[in-house]
Design an enzyme around this catalytic site. Structure first.
Site, PDB file in Angstrom:
ATOM      1  CE1 TYR A  43      -4.175   1.179   0.004  1.00  0.00           C
ATOM      2  CE2 TYR A  43      -4.004   3.005   1.680  1.00  0.00           C
ATOM      3  CZ  TYR A  43      -4.629   2.737   0.805  1.00  0.00           C
ATOM      4  OH  TYR A  43      -5.468   3.795   1.155  1.00  0.00           O
TER       5      TYR A  43
ATOM      6  CE  LYS B 114      -6.693   6.444   0.884  1.00  0.00           C
ATOM      7  NZ  LYS B 114      -7.784   7.380   0.608  1.00  0.00           N
TER       8      LYS B 114
HETATM    9  P1  NAD Z   1     -12.906   4.130  -7.703  1.00  0.00           P
HETATM   10  O1  NAD Z   1     -11.787   4.104  -8.836  1.00  0.00           O
HETATM   11  O2  NAD Z   1     -13.799   3.833  -7.711  1.00  0.00           O
HETATM   12  O3  NAD Z   1     -12.747   5.974  -7.503  1.00  0.00           O
HETATM   13  C1  NAD Z   1     -11.403   6.132  -6.929  1.00  0.00           C
HETATM   14  C2  NAD Z   1     -11.630   7.532  -7.202  1.00  0.00           C
HETATM   15  O4  NAD Z   1     -10.514   8.770  -7.676  1.00  0.00           O
HETATM   16  C3  NAD Z   1     -12.010   7.001  -9.207  1.00  0.00           C
HETATM   17  O5  NAD Z   1     -13.443   7.590  -9.386  1.00  0.00           O
HETATM   18  C4  NAD Z   1     -11.288   8.639  -9.601  1.00  0.00           C
HETATM   19  O6  NAD Z   1     -11.431   8.865 -11.121  1.00  0.00           O
HETATM   20  C5  NAD Z   1     -10.481   9.634  -9.221  1.00  0.00           C
HETATM   21  N1  NAD Z   1      -9.914  10.307  -9.122  1.00  0.00           N
HETATM   22  C6  NAD Z   1      -8.971   9.883  -9.707  1.00  0.00           C
HETATM   23  N2  NAD Z   1      -7.530  10.279 -10.118  1.00  0.00           N
HETATM   24  C7  NAD Z   1      -8.630  11.474  -9.648  1.00  0.00           C
HETATM   25  C8  NAD Z   1      -8.412  12.938 -10.628  1.00  0.00           C
HETATM   26  N3  NAD Z   1      -7.130  13.562 -10.695  1.00  0.00           N
HETATM   27  N4  NAD Z   1      -9.911  14.393 -10.187  1.00  0.00           N
HETATM   28  C9  NAD Z   1     -10.368  13.621  -9.501  1.00  0.00           C
HETATM   29  N5  NAD Z   1     -10.731  12.367  -9.278  1.00  0.00           N
HETATM   30  C10 NAD Z   1      -9.708  11.345  -9.651  1.00  0.00           C
HETATM   31  O7  NAD Z   1     -12.287   3.094  -6.013  1.00  0.00           O
HETATM   32  P2  NAD Z   1     -13.072   3.072  -4.768  1.00  0.00           P
HETATM   33  O8  NAD Z   1     -11.935   2.645  -3.753  1.00  0.00           O
HETATM   34  O9  NAD Z   1     -14.249   3.800  -4.455  1.00  0.00           O
HETATM   35  O10 NAD Z   1     -11.794   5.266  -3.498  1.00  0.00           O
HETATM   36  C11 NAD Z   1     -12.674   5.749  -4.114  1.00  0.00           C
HETATM   37  C12 NAD Z   1     -12.083   6.363  -2.315  1.00  0.00           C
HETATM   38  O11 NAD Z   1     -11.954   5.412  -1.430  1.00  0.00           O
HETATM   39  C13 NAD Z   1     -10.423   6.340  -2.571  1.00  0.00           C
HETATM   40  O12 NAD Z   1      -9.949   7.450  -1.599  1.00  0.00           O
HETATM   41  C14 NAD Z   1      -9.856   4.838  -2.356  1.00  0.00           C
HETATM   42  O13 NAD Z   1      -8.365   4.954  -1.216  1.00  0.00           O
HETATM   43  C15 NAD Z   1     -10.966   5.099  -0.290  1.00  0.00           C
HETATM   44  N6  NAD Z   1     -10.492   3.915   0.020  1.00  0.00           N
HETATM   45  C16 NAD Z   1     -10.662   2.837  -1.166  1.00  0.00           C
HETATM   46  C17 NAD Z   1     -10.702   0.904  -0.704  1.00  0.00           C
HETATM   47  C18 NAD Z   1     -10.777   0.023  -1.136  1.00  0.00           C
HETATM   48  O14 NAD Z   1     -11.089  -1.189  -0.695  1.00  0.00           O
HETATM   49  N7  NAD Z   1     -11.893   0.237  -2.549  1.00  0.00           N
HETATM   50  C19 NAD Z   1     -10.693   1.156   1.193  1.00  0.00           C
HETATM   51  C20 NAD Z   1     -10.648   2.292   2.140  1.00  0.00           C
HETATM   52  C21 NAD Z   1     -10.901   3.443   1.257  1.00  0.00           C
END
Ligand code: NAD
Length: 261
Positions: A155, A162
């Site tokens: 990670y 984060k």
């Molecule tokens: P996801 O890929 O669906 O969402 C990530 C989003 O970030 C996408 O919509 C992407 O287009 C956007 N993004 C990336 N670069 C960008 C930019 N320059 N401008 C605007 N948007 C941009 O995946 P997700 O898992 O739904 O992620 C959403 C959040 O949740 C993130 O912060 C991720 O770190 C966090 N998160 C995810 C998990 C997991 O296991 N999936 C766990 C904990 C936290």
């Protein structure tokens, strides 16, 4: 009556039906909120448009959060459309794929800056841009992961990002307190999304998570959406600056259960 009746929410970070942002958008819609969504780039439009339409959302704006002009443009459009807003969700994270593999010390200067810019600074920038538009009683939410406080192999720079996002959440909570706006982060357990697919070894981590978490249940985007409803609604009126875990209890564990079956 829905918990978010009369409230307007802007959700950043919708990519597809697996996105955490989509779980949040659906839960907000169910609870009666008026919703606007934002996505990163033209290629995502064909996936985002039908999702937005299915919840009656016609404020669908492109915004690359690494560009100040994009943030200014989406803020101006939101003001024109809604006047004031109540809820701002930042569900955005990004790091180069080759930084999410192998030793953390291999992180490049450029990769470090990129992860911090898109995954952390953008939340601060959006908070600043929307500050004049936020109604008292409003809420901001970011999405984080436990790799901020405990090492999660591969990670890497995202864990560091984060940690900075969680600290930013606390500083923003302090800034926005006098305005009556609360700022919290949801720390979600692993969910199979586009962003998660970029983390090397995610599949085995996902399996180990279910084994070790006290509830032995995977976390869904619906679970995160429901938590976001709570943190955006008046039910959490005195909660700010918190990291709210939606992880089947995984974070409370020190070692896995090694007893024989
Ligand atoms: P996801 O890929 O669906 O969402 C990530 C989003 O970030 C996408 O919509 C992407 O287009 C956007 N993004 C990336 N670069 C960008 C930019 N320059 N401008 C605007 N948007 C941009 O995946 P997700 O898992 O739904 O992620 C959403 C959040 O949740 C993130 O912060 C991720 O770190 C966090 N998160 C995810 C998990 C997991 O296991 N999936 C766990 C904990 C936290």
């Amino acid at each position: 009556m829905g918990l978010l009746e009369g409230k307007t929410a802007l959700i950043f970070g919708l990519a597809n039906k697996n996105s955490i942002a989509w779980g949040i958008a659906q839960a907000f819609h169910r609870e009666g909120a008026t919703i606007g969504v934002s996505y990163a780039g033209e290629v995502l439009k064909r996936r985002v448009d039908p999702l937005a339409e299915s919840i009656g959302c016609d404020f669908v704006e492109e915004c690359d959060v690494s560009k100040d002009k994009d943030i200014a443009a989406v803020t101006a459009k939101a003001e024109e459309r809604f006047g004031k807003i109540d809820i701002l969700v930042h569900s955005i994270g990004f790091a180069n794929r080759d930084e999410l593999n192998g030793p953390f010390y291999n992180t490049s200067r450029e990769g470090f800056h990129l992860a911090m810019d898109i995954s952390v600074f953008s939340f601060v920038a959006l908070a600043k841009a929307f500050q004049p538009l936020m109604n008292p009683g409003g809420a901001m939410i970011s999405l984080t992961y436990h790799g901020s406080v405990k090492v999660t192999p591969n990670y890497n720079v995202m864990g560091v990002a984060k940690a900075a996002l969680e600290a930013s959440t606390r500083y923003l909570a302090y800034d926005f307190g006098p305005q009556g706006v609360r700022v919290n982060a949801i720390s979600a357990g692993p969910i199979r999304t586009l962003a998660a697919a970029g983390v090397s070894g995610f599949k085995s981590m996902y399996k180990a998570f279910i084994d070790m978490a006290p509830l032995h249940e995977k976390v869904t985007i619906e679970d995160v959406g429901n938590a976001a409803v709570f943190l955006s609604s008046d039910l959490s009126a005195r909660t700010t600056g918190e990291i709210f875990y939606v992880d089947s209890g995984y974070n409370i564990m020190g070692v896995p259960d090694m007893s024989e079956e």
